[in-house]
Write an enzyme that holds these catalytic residues in place. Sequence first.
Site, short mmCIF file in Angstrom:
data_model
loop_
_atom_site.label_atom_id
_atom_site.label_comp_id
_atom_site.label_asym_id
_atom_site.label_seq_id
_atom_site.Cartn_x
_atom_site.Cartn_y
_atom_site.Cartn_z
N LYS A 255 -5.92 3.07 10.13
CA LYS A 255 -6.37 3.66 8.88
C LYS A 255 -7.63 3.00 8.37
O LYS A 255 -8.30 3.51 7.49
CB LYS A 255 -5.26 3.55 7.84
CG LYS A 255 -4.11 4.49 8.13
CD LYS A 255 -3.06 4.47 7.05
CE LYS A 255 -1.95 5.44 7.43
NZ LYS A 255 -0.65 5.04 6.98
N ARG A 256 -7.96 1.86 8.94
CA ARG A 256 -9.18 1.18 8.51
C ARG A 256 -10.42 1.93 8.96
O ARG A 256 -11.47 1.81 8.37
CB ARG A 256 -9.20 -0.25 9.04
CG ARG A 256 -8.34 -1.19 8.22
CD ARG A 256 -8.53 -2.61 8.66
NE ARG A 256 -8.04 -2.81 10.01
CZ ARG A 256 -6.78 -3.05 10.32
NH1 ARG A 256 -5.88 -3.11 9.37
NH2 ARG A 256 -6.41 -3.22 11.57
#
Length: 318
Positions: A255-256
């Site tokens: 998700k980064r």
Amino acid sequence: MSRDICGRFAPTPSGRMHLGNLFCALIAWLSVRSAGGRAVLRIEDLDLRRCPEEAHNAGLLIDDLRWLGLDFDEGEGVGGPDAPYRQSRRFSLYAAALEKLEKLGLVYPCFCSRAELHAAEAPHLSDGRVLYAGTCRGLSPEEIRQKSRARPPALRLRVPAERIAFRDRLCGNYSEDLAAECGDFIIRRSDGVYAYQLAVVVDDAAMGVSEVVRGHDLLSSTPRQLLLYRLLGLPAPAFCHLPLLVAPDGRRLSKRERDLDMGELRARYRGPEPLLGRLAALCGLIEKEEPVTASELIPGFSWEKLKKEDIAVPPGLF
Ligand code: GLU
């Protein structure tokens, strides 16, 4: 629609949905839709108190799924007989399950701090995980009383010295010796938040889920969950752990990486069809990339077509 066949998508809204989550949602949805079953959307926001932004993320998630054309028969944003569909509102069910396990004499309080658990002398497994050494397994009632004054304990489940095996639809046979490879695991944290392992079992059983389709990263959670199904007297679903989408260097997409989150993807693609077509071609569901709706992928869906190994996402493809 068959009520007996039920699949679910159960995201943790810790950030905006990502290409990897989209892949998981799509396959879970296609699997249940192609079998004529019930699709459930459950939000796994156990940590809502510590991460209040999860409420906002859950709203975005529901909107992203709608945009993609992935519809659900029951769940958050739709309602249904097993509401609420947010784990943060289902703690009483987890408490009842915990009580059952306590009555079996299998739960004990653990007062170890993070630092103690991760100390250099703690037994480490080959994958870097720390095996719980059983420090608090044999505390006397008096020791428990004393230690409780200093800090609230986490609760752990005693695991049997037993190999728990199952057959995964994609990965084949998998087994784990819980005592040697996992140790007694936490079912409620010291801040009162129930562990994912317990909540997911209670909820999947309560919602009549018959197949769990999720990322390969959760394969090794499954023996723990199978143990909980057995102890709680609940029927276990079938499991299918999907390959992960990885960067070309083998790193898991996370998700980064904002460039592959649904906010960015929706800005880049005018509608879901070209995005879904590209993803479907990448994972083997269609031979030639072309714009498709999620529904158009249902008739041709089969597990045989899906790639079994992790799927590298070429840079710039999306
Ligand atoms: N909530 C978990 C996640 O988003 C998935 C749980 C599951 O599918 O069992 O990683």
